[in-house]
Design a protein around this motif. Structure first.
Motif, short mmCIF file in Angstrom:
data_model
loop_
_atom_site.label_atom_id
_atom_site.label_comp_id
_atom_site.label_asym_id
_atom_site.label_seq_id
_atom_site.Cartn_x
_atom_site.Cartn_y
_atom_site.Cartn_z
N LEU A 392 44.17 54.07 26.58
CA LEU A 392 43.77 53.35 27.78
C LEU A 392 42.38 53.77 28.21
N ASN A 393 41.68 52.84 28.82
CA ASN A 393 40.38 53.16 29.39
C ASN A 393 40.58 53.62 30.82
N ARG A 394 40.05 54.78 31.14
CA ARG A 394 40.30 55.38 32.44
C ARG A 394 39.74 54.51 33.59
N THR A 395 38.56 53.95 33.38
CA THR A 395 37.94 53.13 34.43
C THR A 395 38.73 51.85 34.68
N LEU A 396 39.09 51.17 33.61
CA LEU A 396 39.83 49.92 33.75
C LEU A 396 41.23 50.17 34.31
N THR A 397 41.85 51.27 33.92
CA THR A 397 43.17 51.59 34.44
C THR A 397 43.11 51.87 35.94
N ALA A 398 42.11 52.64 36.36
CA ALA A 398 41.97 52.93 37.80
C ALA A 398 41.72 51.63 38.57
N ALA A 399 40.91 50.74 38.01
CA ALA A 399 40.64 49.46 38.68
C ALA A 399 41.90 48.61 38.77
N ARG A 400 42.69 48.59 37.70
CA ARG A 400 43.91 47.81 37.73
C ARG A 400 44.83 48.29 38.84
N LEU A 401 45.00 49.58 38.98
CA LEU A 401 45.87 50.11 40.03
C LEU A 401 45.33 49.79 41.41
N GLN A 402 44.02 49.86 41.57
CA GLN A 402 43.43 49.49 42.86
C GLN A 402 43.67 48.02 43.17
N LEU A 403 43.57 47.16 42.17
CA LEU A 403 43.83 45.73 42.37
C LEU A 403 45.29 45.49 42.73
N TYR A 407 43.30 46.82 46.93
CA TYR A 407 42.04 47.47 47.28
C TYR A 407 40.92 46.84 46.43
N TYR A 408 40.57 45.61 46.79
CA TYR A 408 39.71 44.80 45.94
C TYR A 408 38.27 45.30 45.90
N ARG A 409 37.74 45.68 47.04
CA ARG A 409 36.35 46.17 47.06
C ARG A 409 36.24 47.48 46.29
N ALA A 410 37.21 48.35 46.46
CA ALA A 410 37.21 49.60 45.70
C ALA A 410 37.29 49.32 44.20
N ALA A 411 38.09 48.31 43.83
CA ALA A 411 38.22 47.96 42.42
C ALA A 411 36.89 47.46 41.85
N LEU A 412 36.18 46.63 42.63
CA LEU A 412 34.86 46.17 42.16
C LEU A 412 33.90 47.34 41.96
N SER A 413 33.94 48.29 42.87
CA SER A 413 33.10 49.47 42.72
C SER A 413 33.45 50.24 41.46
N THR A 414 34.74 50.37 41.21
CA THR A 414 35.18 51.06 39.99
C THR A 414 34.75 50.30 38.75
N LEU A 415 34.91 48.98 38.74
CA LEU A 415 34.56 48.17 37.57
C LEU A 415 33.07 48.21 37.29
N GLU A 431 39.79 42.86 29.07
CA GLU A 431 40.35 43.27 30.35
C GLU A 431 39.29 43.28 31.45
N GLU A 432 38.06 43.68 31.11
CA GLU A 432 37.04 43.80 32.16
C GLU A 432 36.80 42.49 32.91
N PRO A 433 36.53 41.35 32.24
CA PRO A 433 36.32 40.12 33.02
C PRO A 433 37.57 39.66 33.76
N TYR A 434 38.73 39.93 33.18
CA TYR A 434 39.97 39.55 33.87
C TYR A 434 40.12 40.34 35.16
N ARG A 435 39.86 41.62 35.12
CA ARG A 435 39.97 42.43 36.34
C ARG A 435 38.91 42.00 37.37
N LEU A 436 37.72 41.67 36.91
CA LEU A 436 36.71 41.18 37.84
C LEU A 436 37.18 39.87 38.50
N ALA A 437 37.78 39.00 37.72
CA ALA A 437 38.29 37.75 38.28
C ALA A 437 39.35 38.01 39.34
#
Length: 519
Positions: A392-403, A407-415, A431-437
């Protein structure tokens, strides 16, 4: 027969609400449209209700009310006292069976299974000897449906398939004989909807069993059952609300009803669960945790391990890794079932891994493959994490959990910290563009959400991940909201076209229901 387990897992919501959800009042939006079409039928239903006995006794009604609070001991004491005085009582037999079935569903304890099945058979025989009334026929269909769910839940799939067929045929016959019996409309509508949403690949099996489904007819029957008071109106209302929430995105309506019910009955553990579950789905983590922490507790209520598993997710979204691990460990310790075990260990792996405790994370990772089933999608996802052996990618995983936590703004900051390199795996690139979406969608920045959903679709091809089918599904919803029905239909069909992925069952069901509503 894995799909049948999924259908019967969803059918548990008819089991006197078992672990699932009840409301005291129907949404005005649900009722208003239907009222315009039903006045004649309602008058006939009232006349029929007066002509044939179909109501619970006052004692059974009180027991049923306790059951809906998950106060099963109090419910059992009341209804069994009534059965000692009047054994040939269809309503009391139904409520008593519902208590045992509810405890089986909540506990998932295989040691209770045979006794529950035996009692169901006994009560079905007793009911068959009673004079035919709407309540007696309704009780027979409900108990047979509960039996189907129990059999499939504990891996007796073929017996469960046959019981499901018997239950559905029974409720169809009931609807013909008692066309204005509102509780029957509730059960018929539930069966029609859930069977109608079965993936196309399994339609042949349902046809072989003689189980035709129809999602639109199912919704219509459920709406009819919500219109006027009857003993099982609460179930009708919650089933309609939950189906609309799960398949049509009516989240805020469901949340408003659940909040109102909880305020009216703060001693109702089921309503606490409802608020917690709905707020979690709405990504309102703080509200969901508040419902968990204020839930009624004590010896009057059974142990409900799944609540701790839900709380563990919520704590993980907030980055409270130690507390999340503790809640999942409590779930594992108390739980007697086989579902959600892999998911619990996977979430414990994530908590340890994100906290930097690699040794504990590895111990949790090994537990994922050690037991449990892969019927529910969460367990399937956890097992795929083991099978694919893709880090797993640590950044993408943290963003997924925030989403997931809203916690959408925090997720954008993480991404924004994520960088693609030549070594970045395809899964992470998708996964990156999907999480941004998802982040922009959560913030109602819909143009940006559409851009990244489309980017996910264009990059994915036939990659075996859920990012593209979920993007197609969300684009379908966005197109529908914009009044672009032809475009929405194309996106829903596209979502159905993807082969195996982690969330295919739920994605396909939602797309299929959306397409049916467009007809």
């Amino acid at each position: 027969m894995e799909f049948l387990k999924t259908v019967c897992r969803d059918l548990r919501i008819s089991a006197l609400s078992a672990l699932l959800m009840t409301y005291a009042l129907a949404s005005r939006n649900f009722v208003a449209a239907e009222t315009r079409h039903a006045s004649q039928q309602v008058e006939e239903a009232i006349a029929e209700a007066e002509a044939a006995p179909q109501q619970l006794s006052s004692t059974s009604r009180r027991a049923y009310a306790d059951l809906l609070k998950l106060r099963t001991a109090a419910a059992r004491a009341a209804v069994r006292a009534e059965l000692r005085q009047q054994p040939a009582n269809a309503g009391a037999l139904l409520v008593d069976e519902g208590i045992d079935f509810t405890e089986l569903v909540v506990s998932q304890d295989a040691a209770r299974y045979e006794a529950v099945i035996d009692k169901q058979d006994e009560y079905l025989e007793q009911l068959a000897q009673l004079p035919r009334t709407p309540l007696r026929d309704y009780a027979r269909a409900e108990i047979r449906l509960h039996q189907a769910v129990a059999q499939v839940m504990f891996d007796h799939e073929f017996q469960g398939a046959w019981s499901l067929r018997q239950a559905y045929l029974q409720v169809q016959q009931n609807a013909k004989r008692w066309p204005n019996h509102l509780p029957t409309r509730k059960t018929l509508g539930l069966c029609q909807f859930l069977i109608g949403s079965v993936p196309e690949g399994y339609r042949w099996f349902m046809n072989l069993l003689g189980l035709p489904g129809d999602t639109n007819a199912g919704l219509q029957n459920l709406r009819t059952a919500t219109l006027h008071p009857h003993d099982f109106q609460i179930e009708s209302q919650v089933l309609l609300a939950l189906i609309r929430q799960a398949y049509q995105g009516a989240d805020n309506e469901a949340a408003a009803l659940a909040d109102r019910l909880y305020r009216e009955q703060p001693d109702n553990l089921l309503f606490s669960y409802l608020v917690m579950s709905i707020q979690k789905k709405l990504h309102h983590t703080d509200r969901a945790l508040a419902a968990y922490r204020s839930r009624p507790t004590g010896p009057a209520y059974p142990v409900v391990p799944y609540l701790h598993h839900m709380a563990a997710d919520l704590l993980l979204y907030q980055g409270q890794y130690a507390a999340s691990t503790q809640a999942n460990q409590q779930f594992i310790n108390d739980y007697r079932g086989s579902h959600y075990r892999k998911d619990a260990w996977f979430k414990m792996y994530l908590a340890h891994w994100l906290a930097g405790n690699d040794a504990a994370a590895e111990r949790a990772r090994r537990q994922i493959a050690s037991g449990g089933e892969t019927v529910v999608e969460e367990d399937r996802y956890a097992q795929r994490f083991i099978d694919d052996q893709l880090p797993l990618n640590r950044t993408l995983t943290a963003a997924r959990l925030q989403l997931d936590g809203g916690y959408y703004r925090a997720a954008l900051s993480t991404l924004n910290r994520f960088r693609v390199t030549a070594a970045t795996p395809l899964r992470d690139r998708l996964e990156e563009p999907y999480r941004l979406a998802r982040a922009y969608h959560g913030l109602s920045r819909l143009d940006s959400a559409r851009f990244y959903y489309q980017r996910t679709l264009s990059l994915s091809g036939n990659a075996p991940y859920y990012f593209a089918p979920q993007s197609a599904l969300q684009m379908g919803y966005l197109s529908l909201e914009a009044g672009q029905k032809a475009q929405a239909k194309a996106y829903f069909q596209k979502a159905l076209g993807y082969a195996k992925h982690e969330y295919k069952t739920s994605t396909d069901a939602k797309a299929k229901v959306a397409l049916a509503a467009l007809k």
